[in-house]
Design an enzyme around this catalytic site. Sequence first.
Site, PDB file in Angstrom:
ATOM      1  N   HIS A  48     -87.199  17.968  35.335  1.00 34.06           N
ATOM      2  CA  HIS A  48     -88.238  17.756  36.351  1.00 34.06           C
ATOM      3  C   HIS A  48     -89.145  18.978  36.235  1.00 34.06           C
ATOM      4  CE1 HIS A  48     -89.086  16.787  40.914  1.00 34.06           C
ATOM      5  NE2 HIS A  48     -90.195  17.114  40.251  1.00 34.06           N
TER       6      HIS A  48
ATOM      7  N   ASN B 130     -84.420  29.372  44.833  1.00 31.32           N
ATOM      8  CA  ASN B 130     -83.664  29.124  43.596  1.00 31.32           C
ATOM      9  C   ASN B 130     -82.162  29.292  43.808  1.00 31.32           C
ATOM     10  OD1 ASN B 130     -82.766  29.164  40.851  1.00 31.32           O
ATOM     11  ND2 ASN B 130     -84.807  29.821  40.248  1.00 31.32           N
TER      12      ASN B 130
ATOM     13  N   GLY C 172     -85.554  25.335  26.520  1.00 34.56           N
ATOM     14  CA  GLY C 172     -84.713  25.981  27.535  1.00 34.56           C
ATOM     15  C   GLY C 172     -84.661  25.262  28.864  1.00 34.56           C
ATOM     16  N   GLN C 173     -85.344  24.128  28.969  1.00 38.56           N
ATOM     17  CA  GLN C 173     -85.358  23.399  30.244  1.00 38.56           C
ATOM     18  C   GLN C 173     -83.977  22.801  30.509  1.00 38.56           C
ATOM     19  OE1 GLN C 173     -88.011  19.998  30.324  1.00 38.56           O
ATOM     20  NE2 GLN C 173     -88.165  20.036  32.556  1.00 38.56           N
ATOM     21  N   THR C 174     -83.444  23.072  31.692  1.00 40.33           N
ATOM     22  CA  THR C 174     -82.126  22.539  32.059  1.00 40.33           C
ATOM     23  C   THR C 174     -82.220  21.479  33.145  1.00 40.33           C
ATOM     24  OG1 THR C 174     -81.804  24.349  33.628  1.00 40.33           O
ATOM     25  CG2 THR C 174     -80.856  24.635  31.422  1.00 40.33           C
ATOM     26  N   VAL C 175     -83.302  21.470  33.903  1.00 45.11           N
ATOM     27  CA  VAL C 175     -83.505  20.443  34.933  1.00 45.11           C
ATOM     28  C   VAL C 175     -84.706  19.591  34.504  1.00 45.11           C
ATOM     29  CG1 VAL C 175     -83.966  19.978  37.378  1.00 45.11           C
ATOM     30  CG2 VAL C 175     -82.581  21.957  36.743  1.00 45.11           C
TER      31      VAL C 175
ATOM     32  N   HIS D  73     -91.152  22.170  36.465  1.00 43.47           N
ATOM     33  CA  HIS D  73     -91.165  23.215  37.502  1.00 43.47           C
ATOM     34  C   HIS D  73     -91.753  24.488  36.928  1.00 43.47           C
ATOM     35  CE1 HIS D  73     -87.217  23.057  35.556  1.00 43.47           C
ATOM     36  NE2 HIS D  73     -87.168  24.371  35.666  1.00 43.47           N
TER      37      HIS D  73
ATOM     38  N   GLN E 141     -90.449  26.039  31.219  1.00 42.74           N
ATOM     39  CA  GLN E 141     -89.641  25.668  30.051  1.00 42.74           C
ATOM     40  C   GLN E 141     -89.771  24.155  29.961  1.00 42.74           C
ATOM     41  OE1 GLN E 141     -86.803  28.895  29.107  1.00 42.74           O
ATOM     42  NE2 GLN E 141     -85.888  28.214  31.012  1.00 42.74           N
TER      43      GLN E 141
ATOM     44  N   HIS F 295     -91.578  28.357  37.175  1.00 40.58           N
ATOM     45  CA  HIS F 295     -90.826  29.499  37.695  1.00 40.58           C
ATOM     46  C   HIS F 295     -91.855  30.536  38.131  1.00 40.58           C
ATOM     47  CE1 HIS F 295     -86.845  28.550  35.670  1.00 40.58           C
ATOM     48  NE2 HIS F 295     -87.649  27.834  34.920  1.00 40.58           N
TER      49      HIS F 295
HETATM   50  P1  AMP Z   1     -84.982  25.581  33.660  1.00 38.55           P
HETATM   51  O1  AMP Z   1     -83.752  26.106  32.953  1.00 38.55           O
HETATM   52  O2  AMP Z   1     -86.262  26.155  33.181  1.00 38.55           O
HETATM   53  O3  AMP Z   1     -84.986  24.061  33.698  1.00 38.55           O
HETATM   54  O4  AMP Z   1     -84.860  26.078  35.154  1.00 38.55           O
HETATM   55  C1  AMP Z   1     -84.017  25.466  36.100  1.00 38.55           C
HETATM   56  C2  AMP Z   1     -84.064  26.322  37.336  1.00 38.55           C
HETATM   57  O5  AMP Z   1     -83.582  25.536  38.405  1.00 38.55           O
HETATM   58  C3  AMP Z   1     -83.180  27.575  37.253  1.00 38.55           C
HETATM   59  O6  AMP Z   1     -83.931  28.688  37.735  1.00 38.55           O
HETATM   60  C4  AMP Z   1     -82.015  27.219  38.162  1.00 38.55           C
HETATM   61  O7  AMP Z   1     -81.470  28.362  38.764  1.00 38.55           O
HETATM   62  C5  AMP Z   1     -82.683  26.309  39.163  1.00 38.55           C
HETATM   63  N1  AMP Z   1     -81.825  25.333  39.828  1.00 38.55           N
HETATM   64  C6  AMP Z   1     -80.954  24.481  39.258  1.00 38.55           C
HETATM   65  N2  AMP Z   1     -80.407  23.662  40.178  1.00 38.55           N
HETATM   66  C7  AMP Z   1     -80.971  23.982  41.369  1.00 38.55           C
HETATM   67  C8  AMP Z   1     -80.816  23.516  42.707  1.00 38.55           C
HETATM   68  N3  AMP Z   1     -79.984  22.521  43.012  1.00 38.55           N
HETATM   69  N4  AMP Z   1     -81.555  24.099  43.679  1.00 38.55           N
HETATM   70  C9  AMP Z   1     -82.414  25.111  43.383  1.00 38.55           C
HETATM   71  N5  AMP Z   1     -82.593  25.602  42.135  1.00 38.55           N
HETATM   72  C10 AMP Z   1     -81.884  25.052  41.141  1.00 38.55           C
END
Ligand code: AMP
Length: 144
Positions: free
Chosen positions: A97, A30, A92-95, A99, A86, A101
């Site tokens: 794709h 991470n 709360g999802q920021t990426v 995943h 998330q 945790h």
């Molecule tokens: P979420 O907010 O649930 O979408 O979680 C996104 C997760 O991706 C967080 O734990 C970030 O620290 C992690 N993250 C974001 N960008 C990267 C990256 N380029 N490489 C590895 N982890 C990442």
Amino acid sequence: MSVTPFMFGPWVIRNSEIFFESALSVALVNLKPVLPGHVLICPRRVVPRYYDLEDHEIADLWKSAKIVSKVIEKHFNGDGLTFAIQDGKNAGQTVPHVHIHIIPRQKTDYENTDQIYTEIEKEREPRTLETMAKEADELRVYFQ
Ligand code: AMP
């Protein structure tokens, strides 16, 4: 190890950040872990929402989570694990794709164990690529 770069949503993930691969899933260290050993398991396919996954992708993802979580807990001296998804921006999802945790837990993490769900939302400093690569190197050996 994959030859084509792995995309985590919009981000290109270096092979040096990946420590476990299955047919349909990938585990990576991470960029901004909440606690030591906080890793992510993703389907290979860039799919934003959990319900977009095919059943066989879900089976592979959670099987991978089982394999990885056992190693992560031991390696980081945990005595418990938090698994979290998330799913969607308002959750709360920021990426974008899917995943999972996986976070190794210890009795001493927080006064209130559920504090993890607040902490996961907080902004944190990104780690260096070197730090992430070193951690991935340490974890990769368990899966060779
Ligand atoms: P979420 O907010 O649930 O979408 O979680 C996104 C997760 O991706 C967080 O734990 C970030 O620290 C992690 N993250 C974001 N960008 C990267 C990256 N380029 N490489 C590895 N982890 C990442």
